[in-house]
Design a protein around this motif. Structure first.
Motif, short mmCIF file in Angstrom:
data_model
loop_
_atom_site.label_atom_id
_atom_site.label_comp_id
_atom_site.label_asym_id
_atom_site.label_seq_id
_atom_site.Cartn_x
_atom_site.Cartn_y
_atom_site.Cartn_z
N GLN A 159 69.98 46.85 16.45
CA GLN A 159 68.89 47.80 16.25
C GLN A 159 68.55 48.50 17.57
O GLN A 159 68.32 49.71 17.58
N SER A 160 68.57 47.77 18.66
CA SER A 160 68.30 48.36 19.97
C SER A 160 69.36 49.38 20.36
O SER A 160 69.05 50.43 20.92
N THR A 198 68.74 52.62 18.38
CA THR A 198 67.63 53.42 18.90
C THR A 198 68.02 54.09 20.22
O THR A 198 67.65 55.24 20.46
N ASN A 241 68.71 57.92 19.57
CA ASN A 241 67.36 58.37 19.89
C ASN A 241 66.45 58.40 18.66
O ASN A 241 65.69 59.33 18.44
N ILE A 242 66.59 57.38 17.83
CA ILE A 242 65.74 57.24 16.65
C ILE A 242 64.69 56.19 16.99
O ILE A 242 65.02 55.12 17.47
N PRO A 243 63.42 56.49 16.74
CA PRO A 243 62.36 55.53 17.07
C PRO A 243 62.59 54.18 16.37
O PRO A 243 63.02 54.11 15.23
N LYS A 244 62.27 53.11 17.11
CA LYS A 244 62.46 51.75 16.61
C LYS A 244 61.69 51.53 15.31
O LYS A 244 62.20 50.90 14.38
N THR A 267 60.96 53.67 13.04
CA THR A 267 61.64 54.39 11.96
C THR A 267 62.80 53.55 11.43
O THR A 267 62.96 53.38 10.21
N VAL A 268 63.60 52.99 12.34
CA VAL A 268 64.73 52.15 11.94
C VAL A 268 64.23 50.92 11.19
O VAL A 268 64.81 50.53 10.17
#
Length: 142
Positions: free
Chosen positions: A121-122, A125, A129-132, A134-135
């Protein structure tokens, strides 16, 4: 499907096979401008003219342009705010490319990366560049 390196001809051919559309129907829809051999050439083409891609999208009832938009969302360079195209005329508004519009295909792509273990997941992100948060929401909803 590889969104990093799009081969539009392969994507079109896959959709044709999925829908089991005959070459005759394709040629007829294209107003007999193309023969079967030219259709095969399109399947082997990495890119095609946008007007022709629009015709394929209509025939196959699939937005092939979305593949390029998804590529932009995932792989466009990070910028200070967003990518902005300014018009030569100061009276017109600037066109802004927004990266925060995620299609279901993008969400599925990201969730699959995490579930298969190919990315954490890290890493997602950081890479896309997708906010944590949001994921996290996508994972909970999947």
């Amino acid at each position: 499907m590889n969104l990093k390196d799009i081969h539009i001809g392969q994507s079109i051919k896959a959709r044709v096979l999925e829908l089991n559309i005959s070459s005759e129907r394709i040629c007829k829809f294209m107003h007999y401008k193309y023969e079967e051999s030219e259709i095969e050439e399109m399947y082997n083409s990495k890119s095609i003219d946008s007007d022709l891609l629009l015709r394929w999208s209509k025939l196959l009832e699939y937005d092939f342009f979305r593949l390029y938009v998804e590529h932009l969302i995932l792989y466009s360079p990070k910028s200070r705010n967003s990518l902005v195209h300014t018009s030569a005329l100061s009276t017109k508004k600037s066109l802004v490319f927004r990266k925060n519009i995620y299609t279901q295909e993008i969400k599925d792509f990201i969730i699959n990366k995490i579930k298969t273990g190919s990315m954490t997941q890290s890493e997602v992100t950081a890479t896309y560049n997708i906010p944590k948060t949001t994921v996290c929401k996508w994972i909970v909803k999947s």
